[in-house]
Structure formats: structure tokens, C-alpha cells
Scaffold this motif. Structure first.
Motif, PDB file in Angstrom:
ATOM      1  N   ASN A 198      -1.279 -10.383  13.296  1.00 28.75           N
ATOM      2  CA  ASN A 198      -1.739  -9.010  13.517  1.00 28.75           C
ATOM      3  C   ASN A 198      -3.175  -8.818  13.024  1.00 28.75           C
ATOM      4  OD1 ASN A 198       0.740  -8.273  14.628  1.00 28.75           O
ATOM      5  ND2 ASN A 198       1.593  -7.731  12.638  1.00 28.75           N
ATOM      6  N   LYS A 199      -3.474  -9.372  11.855  1.00 24.35           N
ATOM      7  CA  LYS A 199      -4.820  -9.238  11.297  1.00 24.35           C
ATOM      8  C   LYS A 199      -5.854  -9.948  12.170  1.00 24.35           C
ATOM      9  CE  LYS A 199      -8.261  -8.939   8.375  1.00 24.35           C
ATOM     10  NZ  LYS A 199      -9.080  -7.695   8.319  1.00 24.35           N
ATOM     11  N   SER A 248      -5.620 -10.932  15.300  1.00 27.55           N
ATOM     12  CA  SER A 248      -5.719 -10.339  16.642  1.00 27.55           C
ATOM     13  C   SER A 248      -6.615  -9.111  16.625  1.00 27.55           C
ATOM     14  CB  SER A 248      -4.319  -9.970  17.148  1.00 27.55           C
ATOM     15  OG  SER A 248      -3.531 -11.118  17.338  1.00 27.55           O
ATOM     16  N   SER A 249      -6.467  -8.295  15.595  1.00 29.41           N
ATOM     17  CA  SER A 249      -7.323  -7.117  15.483  1.00 29.41           C
ATOM     18  C   SER A 249      -8.785  -7.510  15.289  1.00 29.41           C
ATOM     19  CB  SER A 249      -6.845  -6.254  14.312  1.00 29.41           C
ATOM     20  OG  SER A 249      -7.671  -5.129  14.135  1.00 29.41           O
ATOM     21  N   ASP A 288     -10.250  -8.843  18.576  1.00 29.28           N
ATOM     22  CA  ASP A 288     -10.497  -7.762  19.535  1.00 29.28           C
ATOM     23  C   ASP A 288     -11.797  -7.028  19.215  1.00 29.28           C
ATOM     24  OD1 ASP A 288      -8.180  -8.371  20.878  1.00 29.28           O
ATOM     25  OD2 ASP A 288      -6.969  -6.845  19.877  1.00 29.28           O
ATOM     26  N   ARG A 289     -12.058  -6.813  17.933  1.00 29.83           N
ATOM     27  CA  ARG A 289     -13.306  -6.140  17.553  1.00 29.83           C
ATOM     28  C   ARG A 289     -14.524  -7.005  17.871  1.00 29.83           C
ATOM     29  NH1 ARG A 289     -10.201  -4.056  13.119  1.00 29.83           N
ATOM     30  NH2 ARG A 289     -10.779  -5.847  11.824  1.00 29.83           N
TER      31      ARG A 289
END
Length: 289
Positions: free
Chosen positions: A260-261, A263-264, A267-268
Motif C-alpha cells: 500500500n505504501k 503503490s501510493s 502513483d505520486r
């Protein structure tokens, strides 16, 4: 019996030859004799019928306690006592956990460097320096993802120039597509390995549960063979089985958190590349107008 009969006011009579005593009546007579023993000065001995069973039970408890004290419940001992299938499950989960941490550490390094390179390139690109001069400096060997996106757009821009200085029609769309392809390549590099984190986070608990079920089944088989249901016999097998579940959670929990970390973060970073491509495309459209 003669004394008890005299004390109870009964006359002593001999038993017939075919007399069979009733156990219930005997217990009643013994109870009455115990209550009247202080009166007529006698004492009846206590029944010792259950003593052998108590001794046997005490010996079994001592044996069970000795087995429990001799059992080794360290992690290495639990691993080496486990069956081959449970050991294979444990090894697979340990390897998966190590690989999860290796991917995570590597991705944190890559993402930190990508953010720093993007910030440095943005400062150089929008510093007022001519873009043609910047392109000539980095076109041969672009070092960062942002530079590669910029080089892809500028290369298509220059390839669209004719010998007379005019532009081939449709240059704006071709530049946008070139930068989109470059961004897609960089996104693939950034997200490489994240699929393994997602897969490990989703499947590792179930793999560990499989090892647990197999280990508990083996423990019940050992109980059936030995015929001993004491905790000292059951506990080692159950502990080995639960270790597989623990290793599954040890691999799955970090995998889910880091997926989750990361992937975020990816994306940024990709959104930053797309923003640069939009700004660059806007700048080229002004040149065309």
C-alpha cells in the motif's frame, strides 16, 4: 459380626450354605458399624480398593510432567521436529518474507532517488535555460526518468522538423504519444516487484494455514498410534503447526503494509511525470501557435 449383632440387639444365626451376600446390604452394615464403632470399642479398617488406581494415576502424572519438561520448544527444535511438508511450507514462507523485505528496501531507495532526480531536473528545466541546449546536454545519456521523458518529447519534436524549418503536421499528437510511452516505461520500472508483495500478502496466511492443518492432522495421528491424550504428547505437534501460521502472518503483514505504501508513492511519482509532460506539451503548443 457376633459382637456387632449383640450390640445391635440381634441374635447371631449361622449363614445358610447357599447364602450369597448382597453388596448394597453389606455397605449399609459397614456404615452402621462405623457409626457405632466408638460405642462398642471397635474400629473398622478403611477400604483400600482404589489405592492401586491412585498410584497408577500419580505415576502417569509424573511421566507426563517429565515428558513436558524434556520437550524442546525453541524455534529451531520445532522446525526440525516438523514433518517434511510443514518444513517445506516454513521454508517457502521464510524465503517469501526475506524477499518482501529485499523488494521493500530496494523500492524505498529507488523512489527516494527518483523524487530527488525529478526535483533537480525540474529546477534545471524551468530555470530559463533554452530547452534545445538542455536537450543537447542530456540526450546522449539521460540519467533519470524525468530526463528520459523530456528526451523522448524533444526527440520527436526535432524529428518533426523539415529541412526548410517547417513542422510536419500532427507533431503535437506525436510528441504527446512519445512522452506517454516513456512515462509508461518508467511506471513499469517503478512498479516492478509490487505484484509479488500483493501476492504474498494475499496468499501467505493461507499457505501457513495449510501447514497448520497438516501439522495438527499429524498430531492426531500420533495420538491415535500412542493412545496417550496427554498434553505432553499433543503440545509439540500443535506448536509446530502453529509456527507455520505465525510465519505466514510474518510474511503477509509487512507485504500488505509495504504494498500500500509503495503503490501510493509510485502513483505520486508517476503523476509528477505526467504533470511535466502536460506542461511540456503546453509549451510546445505555444510554439506551434
Amino acid at each position: 459380626e457376633q459382637g456387632f449383632a449383640n450390640h445391635a440387639g440381634l441374635s447371631a444365626r449361622p449363614f445358610p450354605s447357599d447364602f450369597e451376600p448382597d453388596i448394597g446390604e453389606c455397605d449399609l452394615i459397614l456404615s452402621a458399624a462405623k457409626r457405632t464403632a466408638p460405642i462398642w470399642g471397635g474400629a473398622l479398617p478403611k477400604r483400600q480398593g482404589r489405592a492401586p488406581r491412585q498410584i497408577e494415576r500419580t505415576g502417569m502424572d509424573a511421566t507426563t510432567l517429565s515428558m513436558a519438561q524434556e520437550a524442546d520448544f525453541t524455534l529451531m527444535a520445532l522446525f526440525f521436529r516438523a514433518s517434511f511438508i510443514v518444513q517445506a511450507v516454513m521454508i517457502a514462507l521464510i524465503v517469501a518474507s526475506v524477499w518482501v523485505w529485499a523488494i521493500t528496501i530496494n523500492k524505498f531507495r529507488i523512489y527516494r532517488r527518483a523524487r530527488q532526480n525529478t526535483a533537480d531536473f525540474d529546477a534545471a528545466c524551468w530555470s530559463g535555460q533554452p530547452l534545445d541546449l538542455l536537450y543537447d546536454q542530456i540526450a546522449e545519456s539521460p540519467q533519470s526518468a524525468a530526463e528520459r521523458v523530456f528526451v523522448a518529447g524533444m526527440a520527436e519534436w526535432r524529428n518533426s522538423l523539415r529541412d526548410d524549418g517547417a513542422l510536419i503536421p500532427g507533431v503535437q499528437q506525436r510528441v504527446d504519444r512519445s512522452m506517454d510511452v516513456a512515462i509508461a516505461r518508467e511506471a513499469e520500472r517503478l512498479t516492478a516487484g509490487l505484484t509479488f508483495l500483493a501476492t504474498t500478502g494475499a496468499t501467505a496466511p493461507f499457505v501457513g494455514l495449510f501447514g497448520t492443518v497438516w501439522g495438527i492432522m499429524r498430531s492426531f495421528q500420533e495420538i491415535a498410534v500412542s493412545g496417550n491424550t496427554s498434553l505432553a504428547v499433543v503440545a509439540p505437534g500443535i506448536a509446530e503447526a502453529l509456527l507455520a501460521t505465525g510465519l505466514g502472518l510474518l510474511a503477509a503483514i509487512p507485504a500488505v503494509i509495504f504494498y500500500n505504501k509503495l503503490s501510493s508513492d509510485s502513483d505520486r511519482i508517476i503523476a509528477g511525470y505526467e504533470s511535466f509532460a502536460d506542461e511540456f506539451s503546453t509549451l510546445l503548443s505555444r510554439q506551434l501557435d
